[in-house]
Design an enzyme around this catalytic site. Structure first.
Site: not given
Ligand code: GLA
Length: 398
Positions: A46, A182
């Site tokens: 994360e 994501d």
């Molecule tokens: C959000 C962002 C991702 C990532 C997460 C944390 O989901 O869209 O790109 O940085 O937070 O891991």
């Protein structure tokens, strides 16, 4: 409480596709093509993607569907069945509206400029990824839109390019400085697998998830929004940490290049908050690789310990958790069947992810939901899922 069994999910997804198709026909009198992209749950890794590190997300059995047909003019007509709203944009309107339509228009804009996709289309959307829950409903909408616009324009792009273009749409048009995780998993998900992603090279390995474990997602019911200031502040803190460390370690480009030993050696040069932010990212990268190795060797309890260590690091060093997330994780640890549990996604609300032994899933859900409800006076929604496939066109059932 919502539970989903894979067979039931498949049936309800098929129903959703059918109703979306019928609704489109009713509105526009023509047969649409339908495209789909899933949301995601991050198993571990994360706040590492924008530090060029490692992450291991999985696509979930909840998606956004886009029904689409070209128009003769250059207008984009977008309707959301979830929100009951319809909006029309001319091709000369290039300013973000600061609402849900920006995800669709941002992708249309980036794809139109770079790849000449059609500007004019009728689009009807429906999705079952919980909104604002940290399960990437926005990335699923972006990627579904991208494959839909490419599909009706007869353009082909590989999945990596699609993910990068959608990330660009979110960074530049929507205005959220998200990393690539994501969009990448929405485009590349594989049923039954987590995806070990190197966010620098974008190389990835599929890691089979143990068949004796189910992914259980628990929703704090607190909405989060990553366009919010804290996410961007964490990114800036990491960048500041890198620029201080570069004075002593000139070869580094990102926190990905720093070891824990090097961080300790230069601890005194960093303000305490920056030191802790860097420690989270560097230790989390190492945990992702160990997690993948643990899963590969069938060591579910080792994998579970790493999930817990990830949560603690996010809570104490990165400070992106909250009381509700911490409570869900500690309830999960006490509940029957848990291998591991942690917050998932950006943080400050949203969801936790737990890996739970198949036979104990119902007991797990009851125990966690009941106790959470007793403490906070609200029942957490629970979603069970197995890792699902990434984006694509949905072919019509005959
Ligand atoms: C959000 C962002 C991702 C990532 C997460 C944390 O989901 O869209 O790109 O940085 O937070 O891991």
């Amino acid at each position: 409480m919502t539970t989903s069994h894979p067979a039931a999910m498949a049936a309800s997804n098929a129903n959703a596709e059918r109703s979306l198709r019928e609704e489109f026909r009713r509105r526009f009198g023509v047969e649409p093509r339908i495209f789909r992209a899933p949301g995601r749950v991050n198993l571990i890794g994360e706040h590492t993607d924008y530090n060029q590190g490692y992450a291991m997300p999985a696509a979930i059995e909840f998606s956004t569907w886009v029904a689409i047909a070209p128009r003769d003019d250059a207008e984009l007509h977008i309707s959301s069945l979830n929100l009951g709203e319809e909006r029309i944009f001319g091709s000369d309107e290039t300013v973000p509206a600061h609402d849900w339509t920006d995800y669709v228009r941002g992708v249309a804009h980036v794809l139109g400029a770079g790849h000449g996709t059609r500007a004019g289309a009728n689009v009807v959307l429906w999705g079952n990824v919980p909104l604002g829950a940290g399960l990437s409903s926005s990335a699923s909408l972006e990627v579904a839109t991208a494959v839909a616009l490419l599909g009706i324009s007869d353009c082909e792009l590989d999945r990596e390019e699609i993910a990068l273009l959608c990330q660009r749409a979110e960074n530049e048009f929507v205005g959220a400085r998200c990393g690539v995780m994501d969009q990448f998993i929405a485009a590349h998900g594989e049923a039954g697998h987590g995806l070990l992603l190197d966010c620098r090279s974008l190389q990835y390995k599929l890691v089979p998830l143990p068949s004796e474990l189910t992914i259980v997602i628990a929703n704090t019911m607190i909405k989060h929004r990553i366009a919010g200031g804290e996410y961007n502040r964490r990114r800036a803190e990491c960048e500041e940490g890198v620029s201080i460390l570069q004075r002593f370690l000139p070869g580094i480009r990102a926190l990905r290049d720093v070891s824990l030993e090097q961080l300790e050696e230069h601890r005194a040069e960093l303000p305490p908050v920056l030191y802790r932010r860097c420690r989270h990212v560097i230790s989390e990268n190492a945990r992702v690789l160990r997690f993948a190795a643990a899963l590969r060797s069938g060591d579910c309890s080792g994998a579970g310990e790493l999930m817990l260590a990830s949560h603690e690091s996010l809570r104490n060093d990165y400070e992106v958790s909250c009381r509700e997330l911490d409570t869900l994780v500690s309830l999960a640890q006490k509940a029957p069947g848990t291998a591991g549990s942690r917050m998932t996604g950006g943080g400050f609300g949203g969801c936790t992810v737990s890996l739970v032994r198949n036979a104990k899933v119902a007991e797990f859900q009851d125990a966690v939901a009941e106790e959470y409800n007793r403490i906070f006076g609200v029942r957490p929604e629970m979603y069970t899922t197995h890792a699902a496939a990434g984006a694509g066109e949905v072919t019509r059932e005959e």
